[in-house]
Motif scaffolding. Structure first.
Motif, short mmCIF file in Angstrom:
data_model
loop_
_atom_site.label_atom_id
_atom_site.label_comp_id
_atom_site.label_asym_id
_atom_site.label_seq_id
_atom_site.Cartn_x
_atom_site.Cartn_y
_atom_site.Cartn_z
N ALA A 17 -4.64 5.71 1.30
CA ALA A 17 -3.73 4.89 0.49
C ALA A 17 -3.39 3.59 1.23
N ARG A 18 -3.12 3.69 2.50
CA ARG A 18 -2.80 2.49 3.31
C ARG A 18 -3.98 1.53 3.32
N TYR A 19 -5.17 2.07 3.56
CA TYR A 19 -6.38 1.23 3.60
C TYR A 19 -6.59 0.48 2.29
N PHE A 20 -6.56 1.21 1.17
CA PHE A 20 -6.84 0.57 -0.12
C PHE A 20 -5.74 -0.39 -0.54
N LYS A 21 -4.51 -0.11 -0.18
CA LYS A 21 -3.41 -1.03 -0.50
C LYS A 21 -3.55 -2.30 0.32
N ASN A 22 -3.82 -2.18 1.62
CA ASN A 22 -3.93 -3.35 2.49
C ASN A 22 -5.17 -4.19 2.18
N LYS A 23 -6.30 -3.54 1.95
CA LYS A 23 -7.55 -4.28 1.76
C LYS A 23 -7.73 -4.81 0.34
N TYR A 24 -7.33 -4.02 -0.66
CA TYR A 24 -7.61 -4.38 -2.05
C TYR A 24 -6.38 -4.50 -2.94
N GLY A 25 -5.20 -4.13 -2.44
CA GLY A 25 -4.00 -4.13 -3.28
C GLY A 25 -4.01 -2.98 -4.29
N HIS A 26 -4.85 -1.99 -4.06
CA HIS A 26 -4.99 -0.84 -4.97
C HIS A 26 -4.05 0.29 -4.55
N VAL A 27 -3.37 0.88 -5.54
CA VAL A 27 -2.51 2.04 -5.28
C VAL A 27 -3.37 3.30 -5.42
N PHE A 28 -3.59 3.99 -4.30
CA PHE A 28 -4.43 5.18 -4.22
C PHE A 28 -3.61 6.38 -4.67
N THR A 29 -3.98 6.97 -5.78
CA THR A 29 -3.30 8.17 -6.28
C THR A 29 -4.33 9.24 -6.59
#
Length: 117
Positions: A17-29
């Motif tokens: 979740a941290r990776y995808f939020k930081n790199k792409y602004g995506h909320v990983f659920t």
């Protein structure tokens, strides 16, 4: 999630979740297995047909999404294993399968030929 590895799986999900939020602004659920059948089936089919691997552990949660031109799918298993499949949308020939073991997890027999860091 019902798993003896629930705490370490939560850690894996948080890292993703941290990776995808930081790199792409995506909320990983993730979704429970009861709602994620198509994703789990797709990942299982790729493992079986393209890699000759059948995972013996029970899947618990999964997610599928696209960031930029990359299609992603993750499946989290009760034994602490996480598998992801990613491929580029504009070039379907480029695909990768990743395996992550939770801290302290034994390597599953079906993955014994792989080297894990």
């Amino acid at each position: 999630m019902s798993s003896p590895a629930a705490t370490v799986l939560a850690g894996l999900r948080v890292n993703e979740a941290r990776y995808f939020k930081n790199k792409y602004g995506h909320v990983f659920t993730v979704e429970p297995v009861s709602n994620a059948g198509p994703t789990i089936d797709w990942v299982s089919r790729i493992l079986t047909e393209e890699r000759g691997i059948v995972i013996s552990a029970r899947p618990l949660e999964a997610t599928a999404f696209q960031v930029e031109n990359i299609r992603m799918a993750y499946v989290f298993y009760e034994n602490g294993l996480s598998i992801n499949v990613m491929y580029t949308v504009d070039d379907l020939g480029k695909r990768a399968v990743g395996f992550k073991l939770s801290d302290g997890m034994e390597i599953p027999a079906e993955l014994a030929s792989f080297k894990f860091a």
